[in-house]
Design a protein around this motif. Sequence first.
Motif, PDB file in Angstrom:
ATOM      1  N   ALA A  35       0.888  -1.261  -0.050  1.00 29.05           N
ATOM      2  CA  ALA A  35      -0.047   0.004   0.051  1.00 29.05           C
ATOM      3  C   ALA A  35       0.853   1.385   0.085  1.00 29.05           C
ATOM      4  N   HIS A  36       2.119   1.245   0.680  1.00 29.34           N
ATOM      5  CA  HIS A  36       3.129   2.221   0.655  1.00 29.34           C
ATOM      6  C   HIS A  36       3.495   2.691  -0.794  1.00 29.34           C
ATOM      7  N   ARG A  38       1.888   2.067  -3.457  1.00 32.69           N
ATOM      8  CA  ARG A  38       1.103   2.854  -4.211  1.00 32.69           C
ATOM      9  C   ARG A  38       1.107   4.305  -4.017  1.00 32.69           C
ATOM     10  N   GLY A  39       1.286   4.530  -2.932  1.00 33.50           N
ATOM     11  CA  GLY A  39       1.347   5.984  -2.248  1.00 33.50           C
ATOM     12  C   GLY A  39       2.354   6.670  -2.821  1.00 33.50           C
ATOM     13  N   LEU A 161      -4.755   6.747   5.805  1.00 30.74           N
ATOM     14  CA  LEU A 161      -4.325   5.474   5.046  1.00 30.74           C
ATOM     15  C   LEU A 161      -5.482   4.695   5.246  1.00 30.74           C
ATOM     16  N   GLY A 164     -11.528   2.336   0.969  1.00 29.98           N
ATOM     17  CA  GLY A 164     -12.805   2.765   0.893  1.00 29.98           C
ATOM     18  C   GLY A 164     -13.959   2.407   1.602  1.00 29.98           C
ATOM     19  N   ASP A 181      -4.659  10.564   2.026  1.00 34.30           N
ATOM     20  CA  ASP A 181      -4.382   9.667   1.133  1.00 34.30           C
ATOM     21  C   ASP A 181      -3.764  10.506  -0.390  1.00 34.30           C
ATOM     22  N   LEU A 182      -2.677   9.874  -0.759  1.00 33.26           N
ATOM     23  CA  LEU A 182      -1.713  10.504  -1.903  1.00 33.26           C
ATOM     24  C   LEU A 182      -2.596  10.312  -3.002  1.00 33.26           C
ATOM     25  N   ASN A 183      -3.584   9.151  -2.997  1.00 35.50           N
ATOM     26  CA  ASN A 183      -4.134   8.868  -4.345  1.00 35.50           C
ATOM     27  C   ASN A 183      -5.493   9.612  -4.451  1.00 35.50           C
ATOM     28  N   SER A 186      -8.640   7.538  -5.252  1.00 39.22           N
ATOM     29  CA  SER A 186      -9.259   6.320  -4.555  1.00 39.22           C
ATOM     30  C   SER A 186     -10.616   6.649  -4.036  1.00 39.22           C
ATOM     31  N   ARG A 187     -11.302   5.542  -3.723  1.00 37.11           N
ATOM     32  CA  ARG A 187     -12.792   5.562  -3.096  1.00 37.11           C
ATOM     33  C   ARG A 187     -12.595   6.319  -1.806  1.00 37.11           C
ATOM     34  N   THR A 188     -11.492   6.192  -1.073  1.00 43.18           N
ATOM     35  CA  THR A 188     -11.362   6.818   0.336  1.00 43.18           C
ATOM     36  C   THR A 188     -11.307   8.098  -0.064  1.00 43.18           C
ATOM     37  N   ASP A 198      -1.918  14.063   0.375  1.00 38.37           N
ATOM     38  CA  ASP A 198      -0.226  14.468   0.753  1.00 38.37           C
ATOM     39  C   ASP A 198       0.103  13.309   1.538  1.00 38.37           C
ATOM     40  N   ASN A 199       1.609  13.303   1.635  1.00 38.66           N
ATOM     41  CA  ASN A 199       2.199  12.045   2.345  1.00 38.66           C
ATOM     42  C   ASN A 199       1.881  12.375   3.859  1.00 38.66           C
ATOM     43  N   ILE A 200       1.415  11.211   4.443  1.00 43.44           N
ATOM     44  CA  ILE A 200       1.356  11.362   5.807  1.00 43.44           C
ATOM     45  C   ILE A 200       2.556  11.895   6.769  1.00 43.44           C
TER      46      ILE A 200
HETATM   47  P1  ATP Z   1      -9.577   2.597  -1.975  1.00 46.57           P
HETATM   48  O1  ATP Z   1     -10.208   1.486  -1.413  1.00 46.57           O
HETATM   49  O2  ATP Z   1     -10.026   3.819  -1.132  1.00 46.57           O
HETATM   50  O3  ATP Z   1      -9.945   2.747  -3.328  1.00 46.57           O
HETATM   51  P2  ATP Z   1      -7.089   1.485  -2.098  1.00 46.57           P
HETATM   52  O4  ATP Z   1      -7.629   0.148  -2.389  1.00 46.57           O
HETATM   53  O5  ATP Z   1      -5.923   2.059  -2.831  1.00 46.57           O
HETATM   54  O6  ATP Z   1      -8.012   2.582  -2.076  1.00 46.57           O
HETATM   55  P3  ATP Z   1      -5.505   0.741   0.270  1.00 46.57           P
HETATM   56  O7  ATP Z   1      -4.755  -0.076  -0.764  1.00 46.57           O
HETATM   57  O8  ATP Z   1      -6.177  -0.056   1.426  1.00 46.57           O
HETATM   58  O9  ATP Z   1      -6.487   1.500  -0.544  1.00 46.57           O
HETATM   59  O10 ATP Z   1      -4.603   2.003   1.070  1.00 46.57           O
HETATM   60  C1  ATP Z   1      -3.750   2.509   0.434  1.00 46.57           C
HETATM   61  C2  ATP Z   1      -3.883   3.901   0.260  1.00 46.57           C
HETATM   62  O11 ATP Z   1      -3.030   4.610   1.187  1.00 46.57           O
HETATM   63  C3  ATP Z   1      -3.454   4.196  -1.413  1.00 46.57           C
HETATM   64  O12 ATP Z   1      -4.312   5.076  -1.889  1.00 46.57           O
HETATM   65  C4  ATP Z   1      -2.228   5.038  -1.056  1.00 46.57           C
HETATM   66  O13 ATP Z   1      -2.033   6.069  -2.224  1.00 46.57           O
HETATM   67  C5  ATP Z   1      -2.416   5.771   0.249  1.00 46.57           C
HETATM   68  N1  ATP Z   1      -0.876   5.781   0.754  1.00 46.57           N
HETATM   69  C6  ATP Z   1      -0.087   4.662   1.234  1.00 46.57           C
HETATM   70  N2  ATP Z   1       1.018   5.266   1.762  1.00 46.57           N
HETATM   71  C7  ATP Z   1       0.848   6.610   1.951  1.00 46.57           C
HETATM   72  C8  ATP Z   1       1.293   7.758   2.804  1.00 46.57           C
HETATM   73  N3  ATP Z   1       2.609   7.429   3.296  1.00 46.57           N
HETATM   74  N4  ATP Z   1       0.781   8.803   2.729  1.00 46.57           N
HETATM   75  C9  ATP Z   1      -0.381   9.240   2.206  1.00 46.57           C
HETATM   76  N5  ATP Z   1      -1.085   8.179   1.550  1.00 46.57           N
HETATM   77  C10 ATP Z   1      -0.547   6.730   1.288  1.00 46.57           C
END
Ligand code: ATP
Length: 266
Positions: A35-36, A38-39, A161, A164, A181-183, A186-188, A198-200
């Motif tokens: 997950a990191h 992806r971020g 982090l 969704g 959430d950097l993305n 994302s659904r979140t 932004d990066n956490i």
């Molecule tokens: P969703 O379910 O919301 O559509 P997802 O399936 O991508 O998203 P996860 O894989 O559970 O969700 O979580 C990873 C999310 O956290 C990613 O969207 C990623 O961009 C984000 N992420 C990971 N590391 C960091 C970080 N250091 N700072 C900010 N966001 C981060």
Amino acid sequence: MIIPPQHPRYHSLLQREKLVEAFKRGIVVPQGLIAHGRGECFDYLIGERTTEAAKKAIEAAAAALLTARHPVISVNGNTAALVAREVVELAEATGARIEVNLFYRSREREEAIAEVLRRAGAKEVLGVGEDASAMIPELFSERRRVSPRGIYVADVVLVPLEDGDRTEALRRMGKTVIAIDLNPLSRTARAANITIVDNIVRAMPLLVEKARELKGRSEEELLGILKRYNNEEVLREALMEIWRNIEGWFRRGLTIEFPKQLPEGF
Ligand code: ATP
């Protein structure tokens, strides 16, 4: 591993080292490392800096936490590994409670994360063991288990982090959700009321600073900040920032060379 500070990816590599270290101690799960990644990809595109859009979201997040009756900060493994101290500082600045909430829950992991938070100065950590006895309706992962003194009764929840499903479930329960959430796609990011793209590791210290700055302000002023805030606009700005960065790279001479002839079978 020692990373030389002059390395162009110093900060990024340092975060990886912290996560790998936390993984070895049972705080972060392998899925958390992915997950990191992806971020990281989105961080690259966003320019590895806090954008103006993120600053607006940080201000609104501080206002939401300060005006809440029961604010809670939800902590998972990656959050504990990267920003435990800032979580505690934010809780102190806003009166929020801290709760451990995990997708991959085990008693050992809960305890290990709570310990990291306590060592960072937390006096109380909710959501460990029997305390996670309430359920978020319509959610089927282990993240549905929450503390009846914490997330269950919270009006504002900060979920760095998040996934969704849970963001949507928390919204359905009528809570104000702040996500980091950097993305921006994302659904979140799309389901939260306030999304800090932004990066956490950059966002949390700024959020602490903002909360301390706004702490003395009147309720009216804080509610005014929230009223003016528009999350959709902030997400659009974050996407535009990525778009501008890509355009900039092309302008500065990054060209993609396509092969003249495509390989056979393509
Ligand atoms: P969703 O379910 O919301 O559509 P997802 O399936 O991508 O998203 P996860 O894989 O559970 O969700 O979580 C990873 C999310 O956290 C990613 O969207 C990623 O961009 C984000 N992420 C990971 N590391 C960091 C970080 N250091 N700072 C900010 N966001 C981060």
